[in-house]
Design an enzyme around this catalytic site. Structure first.
Site, mmCIF file in Angstrom:
data_model
loop_
_atom_site.group_PDB
_atom_site.id
_atom_site.type_symbol
_atom_site.label_atom_id
_atom_site.label_comp_id
_atom_site.label_asym_id
_atom_site.label_seq_id
_atom_site.Cartn_x
_atom_site.Cartn_y
_atom_site.Cartn_z
ATOM 1 N N ASP A 254 91.324 81.095 63.188
ATOM 2 C CA ASP A 254 91.052 82.013 61.989
ATOM 3 C C ASP A 254 90.656 83.407 62.414
ATOM 4 O O ASP A 254 90.166 84.112 63.002
ATOM 5 C CB ASP A 254 89.732 81.123 61.967
ATOM 6 N N GLY A 302 97.024 84.062 53.143
ATOM 7 C CA GLY A 302 96.400 84.490 52.232
ATOM 8 C C GLY A 302 95.534 85.655 52.750
ATOM 9 O O GLY A 302 95.253 86.072 53.815
ATOM 10 N N GLY A 304 94.199 88.552 51.599
ATOM 11 C CA GLY A 304 93.153 89.292 50.704
ATOM 12 C C GLY A 304 92.894 89.152 48.573
ATOM 13 O O GLY A 304 92.285 89.322 47.824
ATOM 14 N N CYS A 309 86.409 89.272 48.726
ATOM 15 C CA CYS A 309 87.427 90.165 49.358
ATOM 16 C C CYS A 309 87.771 90.506 49.047
ATOM 17 O O CYS A 309 87.647 91.674 47.581
ATOM 18 C CB CYS A 309 89.139 89.808 49.973
ATOM 19 N N GLY A 343 92.273 81.089 49.506
ATOM 20 C CA GLY A 343 91.455 82.057 48.356
ATOM 21 C C GLY A 343 92.190 82.389 47.046
ATOM 22 O O GLY A 343 93.355 81.833 46.808
ATOM 23 N N GLY A 365 86.322 78.352 49.077
ATOM 24 C CA GLY A 365 85.035 79.314 49.230
ATOM 25 C C GLY A 365 84.632 79.162 47.864
ATOM 26 O O GLY A 365 83.051 79.035 48.192
ATOM 27 N N SER A 366 84.606 80.664 47.455
ATOM 28 C CA SER A 366 83.664 80.540 46.279
ATOM 29 C C SER A 366 83.348 79.364 45.543
ATOM 30 O O SER A 366 82.257 78.268 45.027
ATOM 31 C CB SER A 366 83.709 81.778 45.453
ATOM 32 N N ARG A 405 87.247 88.636 63.449
ATOM 33 C CA ARG A 405 88.177 88.241 62.702
ATOM 34 C C ARG A 405 88.982 89.310 62.337
ATOM 35 O O ARG A 405 90.181 89.484 61.561
ATOM 36 C CB ARG A 405 87.628 87.409 61.472
HETATM 37 P P1 XMP Z 1 87.404 82.105 47.151
HETATM 38 O O1 XMP Z 1 88.149 82.845 46.323
HETATM 39 O O2 XMP Z 1 88.072 80.888 47.745
HETATM 40 O O3 XMP Z 1 88.339 82.648 48.586
HETATM 41 O O4 XMP Z 1 86.125 82.878 47.086
HETATM 42 C C1 XMP Z 1 88.186 81.936 49.956
HETATM 43 C C2 XMP Z 1 88.846 82.872 51.509
HETATM 44 O O5 XMP Z 1 88.527 83.851 51.528
HETATM 45 C C3 XMP Z 1 89.208 84.228 53.097
HETATM 46 N N1 XMP Z 1 88.043 85.548 53.057
HETATM 47 C C4 XMP Z 1 87.849 86.620 52.733
HETATM 48 N N2 XMP Z 1 88.635 87.364 53.200
HETATM 49 N N3 XMP Z 1 87.165 89.573 53.810
HETATM 50 C C5 XMP Z 1 88.474 89.071 52.871
HETATM 51 O O6 XMP Z 1 89.113 89.885 52.941
HETATM 52 C C6 XMP Z 1 86.192 88.976 53.897
HETATM 53 O O7 XMP Z 1 85.131 88.925 54.457
HETATM 54 C C7 XMP Z 1 86.245 87.281 53.784
HETATM 55 N N4 XMP Z 1 85.779 86.084 54.169
HETATM 56 C C8 XMP Z 1 86.504 84.901 53.984
HETATM 57 C C9 XMP Z 1 88.637 82.751 53.378
HETATM 58 O O8 XMP Z 1 90.264 83.065 54.110
HETATM 59 C C10 XMP Z 1 88.214 82.234 52.870
HETATM 60 O O9 XMP Z 1 88.658 80.748 53.311
#
Ligand code: XMP
Length: 493
Positions: A254, A302, A304, A309, A343, A365-366, A405
């Site tokens: 990760d 992914g 960004g 992010c 993402g 994630g979201s 990370r």
């Molecule tokens: P979604 O769009 O589904 O994305 O909410 C989830 C993914 O975002 C990544 N992730 C991050 N990327 N800063 C980043 O640039 C962060 O703080 C962060 N936290 C999560 C990660 O790949 C996740 O699965």
């Protein structure tokens, strides 16, 4: 003739979800018949190509259990101690276990009275218990139906008077079908599992079997336990080892940028020592993929795109997700290494576009952070319900122990340079209905393209480029929405 001002500005264009649409094609596939089965890593197949993100506001054991039961896969986050992680993996692995292991079986001691056993069963919430002597030998089995008052059992009698002593037992290699048949035939609810010496090793219950049957699409390992993934750092070999021993099916290396010598060395080392599959991420280019294909069991893409992010605005670096996936898939597909698009997915349409670009599965994630199964409480703001959702590179998440990370040393409070934000996301209810919408929308996309399987879809799908006028046309427009649709909210634009 116009010269570019500088060769530095002769740059390729990179695309993301809203820049493209799937070209409709002649179809003989009904969406309901489209099969979403896919490979997320060399040895792990899922029934729906969907993973929940390794984030501390998305995936702990409750989410991982629900994801696997409904055909996907949860990836446990790593903002927890190794011991906590081992416990979390254990929770997933034991959730739908056919044989409840000895340690977790409620047993009765032959010295106990009927009343004591009855109280104990009520306290533990079970309807029966094997009666076992101190050696672990099964002497009988008692169930609450043996104790009901009309049977005129004296509550002060020893339990051995009331128990059934001709016990139907099973051996450790029993499978769900045989266990069901055995219980059906003898009209019993539970069968102690014993070894050659009649020593208790576990218990199979009818309730457990019926619960397993509810989840036809569940993703299970060879022993019938639910599968799960877990995030690990490339620099924490002990965490990787512990996760592997605890039975995790996939370790997700990760990182925010896996195209990095130290990350690749760490990942390669871990991959050479563990049993579990090892998926490496995140990357977003062809060259990065080329460095991973010889040892990774999967590649996660992914840089960004995530909703929380800020990597691209903070660092100025990133790759729009459709191009990132397509580039990685160009290399990975040739080596049969599965690709996971991680993402930026807001709608089911985005998810199936990621597959068209060459991914085998998607991570969100979201989309899931607002469900009951995600960690955290529901809060109400201005009369609307929300759950917390934060980036793992946000100050809050980094403070709880995840700063590596983003490759930073443990900083002082004001020294953090976050690449994510802390946010709230609308509360959504159960994961099951979210997954249903997501998978249903993806099947619909397969129907428009005329592909009945994920691999056929990857071959057959083609993109068209969309202008900003086309993009506006795609969304609900020129109307005021009066009723919320279960799979569309203009908020998430
Ligand atoms: P979604 O769009 O589904 O994305 O909410 C989830 C993914 O975002 C990544 N992730 C991050 N990327 N800063 C980043 O640039 C962060 O703080 C962060 N936290 C999560 C990660 O790949 C996740 O699965």
């Amino acid at each position: 003739e116009h010269e570019p001002y500088s060769s530095k500005l002769e740059v390729p264009e990179a695309l993301t979800f809203d820049d493209v649409l799937l070209r409709p094609k002649e179809s003989r596939v009904e969406p309901d018949d489209a099969d979403l089965t896919t490979q997320v890593s060399t040895n792990v197949e899922v029934s729906v190509p969907i993973l929940s993100a390794a984030m501390d506001t998305v995936t702990e054991s409750d989410m991982a259990v629900a994801m696997a039961r409904h055909g996907g896969l949860g990836v446990l986050h790593r903002n927890m101690t190794i011991d906590e992680m081992v416990e979390e993996i254990g929770r997933v692995k034991s959730a739908d276990e056919l044989i409840i292991p000895f340690d977790s079986v409620v047993t009765a001691d032959p010295e106990m009275s009927v009343r004591e056993v009855d109280d104990q069963m009520a306290r533990e919430g079970v309807g029966g218990a094997p009666v076992v002597n101190t050696n672990g030998e099964v002497l009988g089995i008692i169930s609450s139906t043996d104790i009901r008052p009309h049977l005129e059992v004296n509550e002060d009698d020893p339990v051995t008077e009331a128990m059934t002593d001709e016990v139907i037992t099973a051996s450790e290699d029993i499978d769900p079908r045989a266990a069901f048949d055995l219980m059906y035939e003898h009209k019993i609810e539970r069968v102690p599992v014993v070894d050659d010496e009649n020593l208790l090793v576990g218990l199979v219950t009818m309730q457990g079997i019926l619960q397993r049957r509810e989840y036809e699409e569940a993703v299970r390992d060879e022993d019938g336990r639910l599968r799960c993934g877990v995030a690990v750092s490339p620099f924490e070999a002990d965490r990787a080892e512990a996760a592997d021993e605890a039975g995790a099916d996939i370790l997700f290396i990760d990182t925010a940028h896996a195209h990095n010598k130290n990350v690749i060395e760490g990942a390669r080392e871990i991959a050479s020592t563990v049993q579990a599959d090892v998926v490496v991420g995140n990357v977003g280019t062809r060259e990065a993929a080329a460095e991973l294909v010889d040892f990774a069991d999967g590649i996660k893409v992914g840089i960004g795109p995530g909703s929380i992010c800020t990597t691209r605005v903070v660092s100025g670096a990133g790759m729009p997700q459709i191009t990132a996936v397509a580039q990685v898939a160009d290399v990975a597909n040739e080596h049969d290494v599965p690709v996971i698009a991680d993402g930026g997915i807001r709608y089911s349409g985005d998810a199936i576009k990621a597959i068209a670009a060459g991914a085998d599965a998607v991570m969100l994630g979201s989309y899931f952070a607002g469900t009951d199964e995600a960690p955290g409480r529901v809060v109400t703001m201005n009369g609307k319900k929300y759950k917390q959702y934060r980036g793992m590179g946000s100050v809050g998440a980094m403070k709880s122990g995840d700063s590596d990370r983003y490759l930073k040393e443990e900083p002082e409070d004001d020294e953090y340079v976050p690449e994510g934000v802390e946010a709230a996301t609308p509360y959504k209810g159960s994961l099951q209905s979210e997954l249903h919408q997501l998978a249903g929308g993806m099947q619909s996309g397969m129907g428009y393209v005329g592909a009945g399987t994920i691999s056929a879809f990857k071959e057959r799908s083609e993109f068209v480029r969309v202008s900003s006028a086309g993009q506006a046309e795609s969304h609900a427009h020129d109307v005021v929405i009066t009723d919320e649709a279960p799979n569309y909210s203009p908020d998430s634009d």
